[in-house]
Design a protein around this motif. Sequence first.
Motif, PDB file in Angstrom:
ATOM      1  N   MET A 173       0.825  -1.200   0.000  1.00 25.70           N
ATOM      2  CA  MET A 173       0.000   0.000   0.000  1.00 25.70           C
ATOM      3  C   MET A 173       0.869   1.263   0.000  1.00 25.70           C
ATOM      4  SD  MET A 173      -3.168   0.921  -0.205  1.00 25.70           S
ATOM      5  CE  MET A 173      -4.247  -0.349   0.473  1.00 25.70           C
ATOM      6  N   GLU A 174       1.983   1.236   0.718  1.00 26.16           N
ATOM      7  CA  GLU A 174       2.898   2.385   0.711  1.00 26.16           C
ATOM      8  C   GLU A 174       3.476   2.609  -0.681  1.00 26.16           C
ATOM      9  OE1 GLU A 174       4.546   2.342   5.335  1.00 26.16           O
ATOM     10  OE2 GLU A 174       5.661   1.326   3.739  1.00 26.16           O
ATOM     11  N   GLU A 175       3.817   1.532  -1.366  1.00 22.99           N
ATOM     12  CA  GLU A 175       4.306   1.666  -2.737  1.00 22.99           C
ATOM     13  C   GLU A 175       3.230   2.253  -3.639  1.00 22.99           C
ATOM     14  OE1 GLU A 175       6.703   1.754  -5.955  1.00 22.99           O
ATOM     15  OE2 GLU A 175       7.270   1.361  -3.871  1.00 22.99           O
ATOM     16  N   LEU A 176       1.999   1.800  -3.432  1.00 28.18           N
ATOM     17  CA  LEU A 176       0.892   2.362  -4.202  1.00 28.18           C
ATOM     18  C   LEU A 176       0.710   3.848  -3.898  1.00 28.18           C
ATOM     19  CD1 LEU A 176      -1.434   1.778  -6.159  1.00 28.18           C
ATOM     20  CD2 LEU A 176      -2.844   1.180  -4.185  1.00 28.18           C
ATOM     21  N   GLY A 177       0.846   4.212  -2.622  1.00 30.99           N
ATOM     22  CA  GLY A 177       0.740   5.624  -2.257  1.00 30.99           C
ATOM     23  C   GLY A 177       1.842   6.455  -2.882  1.00 30.99           C
ATOM     24  N   ARG A 178       3.069   5.894  -2.932  1.00 29.78           N
ATOM     25  CA  ARG A 178       4.166   6.631  -3.581  1.00 29.78           C
ATOM     26  C   ARG A 178       3.890   6.803  -5.080  1.00 29.78           C
ATOM     27  NH1 ARG A 178       7.214   3.635   0.274  1.00 29.78           N
ATOM     28  NH2 ARG A 178       7.451   1.886  -1.174  1.00 29.78           N
ATOM     29  N   GLY A 179       3.295   5.779  -5.707  1.00 28.22           N
ATOM     30  CA  GLY A 179       2.932   5.918  -7.113  1.00 28.22           C
ATOM     31  C   GLY A 179       1.891   7.007  -7.319  1.00 28.22           C
ATOM     32  N   TYR A 180       0.898   7.039  -6.415  1.00 27.98           N
ATOM     33  CA  TYR A 180      -0.098   8.111  -6.504  1.00 27.98           C
ATOM     34  C   TYR A 180       0.564   9.478  -6.344  1.00 27.98           C
ATOM     35  CZ  TYR A 180      -4.456   5.449  -6.646  1.00 27.98           C
ATOM     36  OH  TYR A 180      -5.510   4.659  -7.049  1.00 27.98           O
ATOM     37  N   ALA A 181       1.494   9.568  -5.399  1.00 23.33           N
ATOM     38  CA  ALA A 181       2.165  10.852  -5.166  1.00 23.33           C
ATOM     39  C   ALA A 181       2.948  11.289  -6.405  1.00 23.33           C
ATOM     40  CB  ALA A 181       3.099  10.742  -3.959  1.00 23.33           C
ATOM     41  N   ARG A 182       3.637  10.326  -7.052  1.00 26.47           N
ATOM     42  CA  ARG A 182       4.375  10.679  -8.266  1.00 26.47           C
ATOM     43  C   ARG A 182       3.425  11.134  -9.375  1.00 26.47           C
ATOM     44  NH1 ARG A 182       7.269   5.916  -6.849  1.00 26.47           N
ATOM     45  NH2 ARG A 182       5.985   4.726  -8.310  1.00 26.47           N
ATOM     46  N   ASP A 183       2.328  10.397  -9.562  1.00 27.24           N
ATOM     47  CA  ASP A 183       1.384  10.764 -10.620  1.00 27.24           C
ATOM     48  C   ASP A 183       0.724  12.115 -10.334  1.00 27.24           C
ATOM     49  OD1 ASP A 183       1.981   8.410 -11.863  1.00 27.24           O
ATOM     50  OD2 ASP A 183       0.254   7.320 -11.065  1.00 27.24           O
ATOM     51  N   ILE A 184       0.381  12.343  -9.063  1.00 29.49           N
ATOM     52  CA  ILE A 184      -0.245  13.621  -8.701  1.00 29.49           C
ATOM     53  C   ILE A 184       0.723  14.770  -8.941  1.00 29.49           C
ATOM     54  CG2 ILE A 184      -1.076  14.982  -6.738  1.00 29.49           C
ATOM     55  CD1 ILE A 184      -2.355  12.410  -5.679  1.00 29.49           C
ATOM     56  N   GLY A 185       1.983  14.585  -8.539  1.00 33.14           N
ATOM     57  CA  GLY A 185       2.970  15.642  -8.758  1.00 33.14           C
ATOM     58  C   GLY A 185       3.176  15.937 -10.234  1.00 33.14           C
ATOM     59  N   ALA A 186       3.306  14.859 -11.038  1.00 33.09           N
ATOM     60  CA  ALA A 186       3.513  15.068 -12.472  1.00 33.09           C
ATOM     61  C   ALA A 186       2.298  15.737 -13.117  1.00 33.09           C
ATOM     62  CB  ALA A 186       3.796  13.730 -13.148  1.00 33.09           C
ATOM     63  N   LEU A 187       1.098  15.291 -12.718  1.00 30.30           N
ATOM     64  CA  LEU A 187      -0.114  15.867 -13.308  1.00 30.30           C
ATOM     65  C   LEU A 187      -0.305  17.313 -12.869  1.00 30.30           C
ATOM     66  CD1 LEU A 187      -2.323  15.070 -15.223  1.00 30.30           C
ATOM     67  CD2 LEU A 187      -3.677  14.253 -13.295  1.00 30.30           C
ATOM     68  N   GLU A 188      -0.017  17.609 -11.592  1.00 26.48           N
ATOM     69  CA  GLU A 188      -0.119  18.992 -11.121  1.00 26.48           C
ATOM     70  C   GLU A 188       0.859  19.896 -11.864  1.00 26.48           C
ATOM     71  OE1 GLU A 188      -1.631  18.628  -6.487  1.00 26.48           O
ATOM     72  OE2 GLU A 188       0.499  18.640  -6.932  1.00 26.48           O
ATOM     73  N   ALA A 189       2.099  19.399 -12.082  1.00 27.36           N
ATOM     74  CA  ALA A 189       3.083  20.212 -12.801  1.00 27.36           C
ATOM     75  C   ALA A 189       2.635  20.464 -14.234  1.00 27.36           C
ATOM     76  CB  ALA A 189       4.441  19.513 -12.779  1.00 27.36           C
ATOM     77  N   LYS A 190       2.124  19.415 -14.895  1.00 25.92           N
ATOM     78  CA  LYS A 190       1.685  19.587 -16.281  1.00 25.92           C
ATOM     79  C   LYS A 190       0.465  20.489 -16.354  1.00 25.92           C
ATOM     80  CE  LYS A 190       2.130  18.658 -20.621  1.00 25.92           C
ATOM     81  NZ  LYS A 190       3.330  19.086 -21.369  1.00 25.92           N
ATOM     82  N   LEU A 191      -0.455  20.325 -15.404  1.00 21.29           N
ATOM     83  CA  LEU A 191      -1.650  21.166 -15.399  1.00 21.29           C
ATOM     84  C   LEU A 191      -1.286  22.620 -15.140  1.00 21.29           C
ATOM     85  CD1 LEU A 191      -4.721  21.255 -15.570  1.00 21.29           C
ATOM     86  CD2 LEU A 191      -4.817  20.760 -13.137  1.00 21.29           C
ATOM     87  N   SER A 192      -0.368  22.846 -14.198  1.00 22.25           N
ATOM     88  CA  SER A 192       0.068  24.219 -13.919  1.00 22.25           C
ATOM     89  C   SER A 192       0.733  24.836 -15.147  1.00 22.25           C
ATOM     90  CB  SER A 192       1.023  24.223 -12.728  1.00 22.25           C
ATOM     91  OG  SER A 192       1.521  25.514 -12.483  1.00 22.25           O
ATOM     92  N   GLU A 193       1.582  24.057 -15.804  1.00 25.82           N
ATOM     93  CA  GLU A 193       2.235  24.557 -17.009  1.00 25.82           C
ATOM     94  C   GLU A 193       1.203  24.863 -18.097  1.00 25.82           C
ATOM     95  OE1 GLU A 193       5.302  22.976 -20.499  1.00 25.82           O
ATOM     96  OE2 GLU A 193       4.781  21.700 -18.791  1.00 25.82           O
ATOM     97  N   SER A 194       0.227  23.971 -18.249  1.00 23.81           N
ATOM     98  CA  SER A 194      -0.790  24.184 -19.271  1.00 23.81           C
ATOM     99  C   SER A 194      -1.602  25.439 -18.979  1.00 23.81           C
ATOM    100  CB  SER A 194      -1.715  22.966 -19.341  1.00 23.81           C
ATOM    101  OG  SER A 194      -0.984  21.795 -19.629  1.00 23.81           O
ATOM    102  N   MET A 195      -1.974  25.635 -17.700  1.00 27.99           N
ATOM    103  CA  MET A 195      -2.743  26.824 -17.344  1.00 27.99           C
ATOM    104  C   MET A 195      -1.922  28.088 -17.576  1.00 27.99           C
ATOM    105  SD  MET A 195      -5.708  25.759 -16.546  1.00 27.99           S
ATOM    106  CE  MET A 195      -6.387  27.222 -15.776  1.00 27.99           C
ATOM    107  N   ARG A 196      -0.636  28.055 -17.194  1.00 28.46           N
ATOM    108  CA  ARG A 196       0.214  29.235 -17.412  1.00 28.46           C
ATOM    109  C   ARG A 196       0.335  29.538 -18.907  1.00 28.46           C
ATOM    110  NH1 ARG A 196       3.730  26.615 -13.942  1.00 28.46           N
ATOM    111  NH2 ARG A 196       5.208  26.369 -15.657  1.00 28.46           N
ATOM    112  N   ARG A 197       0.554  28.495 -19.700  1.00 23.37           N
ATOM    113  CA  ARG A 197       0.673  28.713 -21.135  1.00 23.37           C
ATOM    114  C   ARG A 197      -0.623  29.260 -21.725  1.00 23.37           C
ATOM    115  NH1 ARG A 197       2.945  23.560 -24.125  1.00 23.37           N
ATOM    116  NH2 ARG A 197       2.671  25.019 -25.868  1.00 23.37           N
ATOM    117  N   LYS A 198      -1.751  28.752 -21.228  1.00 22.14           N
ATOM    118  CA  LYS A 198      -3.033  29.246 -21.726  1.00 22.14           C
ATOM    119  C   LYS A 198      -3.228  30.712 -21.371  1.00 22.14           C
ATOM    120  CE  LYS A 198      -8.004  28.503 -21.321  1.00 22.14           C
ATOM    121  NZ  LYS A 198      -9.076  27.732 -20.663  1.00 22.14           N
ATOM    122  N   VAL A 199      -2.958  31.061 -20.089  1.00 19.77           N
ATOM    123  CA  VAL A 199      -3.118  32.452 -19.664  1.00 19.77           C
ATOM    124  C   VAL A 199      -2.162  33.359 -20.432  1.00 19.77           C
ATOM    125  CG1 VAL A 199      -2.838  34.027 -17.717  1.00 19.77           C
ATOM    126  CG2 VAL A 199      -3.995  31.845 -17.387  1.00 19.77           C
TER     127      VAL A 199
END
Length: 284
Positions: A173-199
């Motif tokens: 479960m901890e490994e699964l949580g670390r995977g979620y954390a990596r995916d959330i971080g990557a998605l947040e970074a991409k979403l932030s970049e996309s929003m900045r580029r859009k603005v």
Amino acid sequence: MGFLFVIFWLWVVIAGFKSVGRRLFGFVTGVWVDRDEGARGIYYQTQLYQGPTVVTNQPGTALIDAPADIWSPAERRSFGRKLAAMPAVSADAVVGEMQRELTKLIRNAGDVDKNLAKWRGELHRIEAAQADWHGRAALAVDKGRDALAKAALAEKAKLDPRADGLRADIGRMEELGRGYARDIGALEAKLSESMRRKVLAETRLEGAEDSVRARELVFGERTASAFSDLEHVERAADLAEGHAEALTLGSNPGLAGEFAALEKQDALDRELAALKAERQRPAA
């Protein structure tokens, strides 16, 4: 002779069934859309033709490369038109999908944390119970009660499978949580970049449009034409004022004019008297 005739027609019927079977069961065994290569298309695999073949609507690319008995030319053209008519994915749609997926990931990661907290608490209780049984066994040994000590150790050993299973599950479960954390971080970074580029893109576009309008107002033909018309109006105003002044020349000045002439004459008389007095003053 009749026996050979029957064999011939049996062979024809069997060959016909084989051809129909190939078309019914060997047409397409797997179809999926390819979005990783940056082009819309499908891959398919048949029982007769091994290996995937891409169907794409990119310019200059052959529609398919497959045996002639799989797709007819009409089917190829029809599917090509369907691919070309598929709408392109917009940036707003992708950003919205990112936001929805991020919300789901955060929710699932929260569930993982809740389960981890629950399982860790249960493991802590089991380990506390094992420590208690170990302490009891040590007390029994101190008192010379070996049988009682063995019984306590046996009770402690009964908890080992539960503890080991919990530790393994917690690790997974901890490994699964670390995977979620990596995916959330990557998605947040991409979403932030996309929003900045859009603005930034929208701001740049709005600024460029404002600049174009401002420069059109300063240097454009409409402004030059408007000021040219204004110059004509100014010249017309000058002509009208001159015409008005010309009309007043030679006309009766009125009471105000008479007083103005009188004041002017009085000033001239004073200046003349002063000049005469200066001239009559004897020389020193």
